[in-house]
Write a protein that holds these residues in place. Structure first.
Motif, PDB file in Angstrom:
ATOM      1  N   CYS A 120       3.260  -1.044   2.347  1.00 18.16           N
ATOM      2  CA  CYS A 120       3.698  -0.694   1.026  1.00 18.16           C
ATOM      3  C   CYS A 120       4.451  -1.694   0.332  1.00 18.16           C
ATOM      4  CB  CYS A 120       4.660   0.963   1.352  1.00 18.16           C
ATOM      5  SG  CYS A 120       3.582   1.963   1.551  1.00 18.16           S
ATOM      6  N   GLU A 123       3.347  -5.269  -0.471  1.00 15.25           N
ATOM      7  CA  GLU A 123       1.893  -4.551  -1.683  1.00 15.25           C
ATOM      8  C   GLU A 123       2.769  -4.328  -2.590  1.00 15.25           C
ATOM      9  OE1 GLU A 123      -0.659  -0.660  -2.841  1.00 15.25           O
ATOM     10  OE2 GLU A 123      -0.985  -1.464  -1.296  1.00 15.25           O
ATOM     11  N   THR A 124       3.673  -3.906  -3.442  1.00 21.89           N
ATOM     12  CA  THR A 124       4.559  -3.718  -3.907  1.00 21.89           C
ATOM     13  C   THR A 124       4.961  -5.313  -4.350  1.00 21.89           C
ATOM     14  OG1 THR A 124       5.582  -1.991  -3.229  1.00 21.89           O
ATOM     15  CG2 THR A 124       6.658  -2.934  -4.761  1.00 21.89           C
ATOM     16  N   CYS A 143       3.204   5.021  -2.042  1.00 25.66           N
ATOM     17  CA  CYS A 143       2.201   4.474  -1.023  1.00 25.66           C
ATOM     18  C   CYS A 143       2.477   4.961   0.110  1.00 25.66           C
ATOM     19  CB  CYS A 143       2.694   2.337  -1.046  1.00 25.66           C
ATOM     20  SG  CYS A 143       1.973   1.895   0.490  1.00 25.66           S
ATOM     21  N   ARG A 146       1.123   8.029   0.370  1.00 28.57           N
ATOM     22  CA  ARG A 146      -0.231   7.663   0.809  1.00 28.57           C
ATOM     23  C   ARG A 146      -0.077   7.953   2.320  1.00 28.57           C
ATOM     24  NH1 ARG A 146      -0.410   5.168  -3.825  1.00 28.57           N
ATOM     25  NH2 ARG A 146      -0.128   2.764  -1.821  1.00 28.57           N
TER      26      ARG A 146
END
Length: 152
Positions: A120, A123-124, A143, A146
């Protein structure tokens, strides 16, 4: 703020691992870094080999790891781990600690949960760089949520 160069960050992990292996005194941050390296036996030889010769250290400082090579950058991986440890220690962004505890319970172990958070965070950071914007803390936590839902 502490904003190390790529070489400084790499040297930090190499030196922390070397100090751990030699039983030398360490700062709190070095202890955390060495603990993170210890969780990744796939990096031990890489960092261990570098403690003996300046040429090995220079090669590690210069080496590039790219997705095209099919290898993850161990220093980026460890740096993301270190960032997560800091975020958890201060609960920043707010709520990350609670979400991490949920992930840890679901996985039954801390390291697997850390890797979910690491995905996460990666990705951020990628989105922030791509968009030339500040990292989106809300999207980061979303994220993680999820990941929690996916693990159920």
């Amino acid at each position: 703020m502490f904003n190390p160069s790529r070489d400084q960050a790499r040297r930090f992990f190499i030196e922390a691992w070397h100090k751990r292996q030699q039983g030398l005194p360490m700062t709190q941050l070095e202890l955390i870094a060495a603990d993170l390296v210890s969780l990744h036996p796939e990096y031990h030889a890489l960092l261990g080999d570098a403690q003996n010769a300046q040429a090995d250290i220079d090669a590690l400082l210069a080496r590039e790891w790219t997705p095209e090579q099919g290898e993850a950058n161990p220093f980026l991986h460890l740096s993301l781990h270190l960032a997560i440890e800091e975020q958890l220690s201060i609960d920043q962004p707010p709520g990350i600690r609670r979400l991490f505890e949920q992930l840890s319970r679901q996985h039954g172990e801390r390291h697997a949960a850390l890797h979910d958070v690491l995905e996460c965070l990666g990705e951020t950071v990628w989105r922030a760089q791509r968009d030339r914007a500040a990292p989106d803390g809300a999207a980061y936590l979303d994220c993680m949520r999820r990941k929690i839902r996916a693990a159920v």
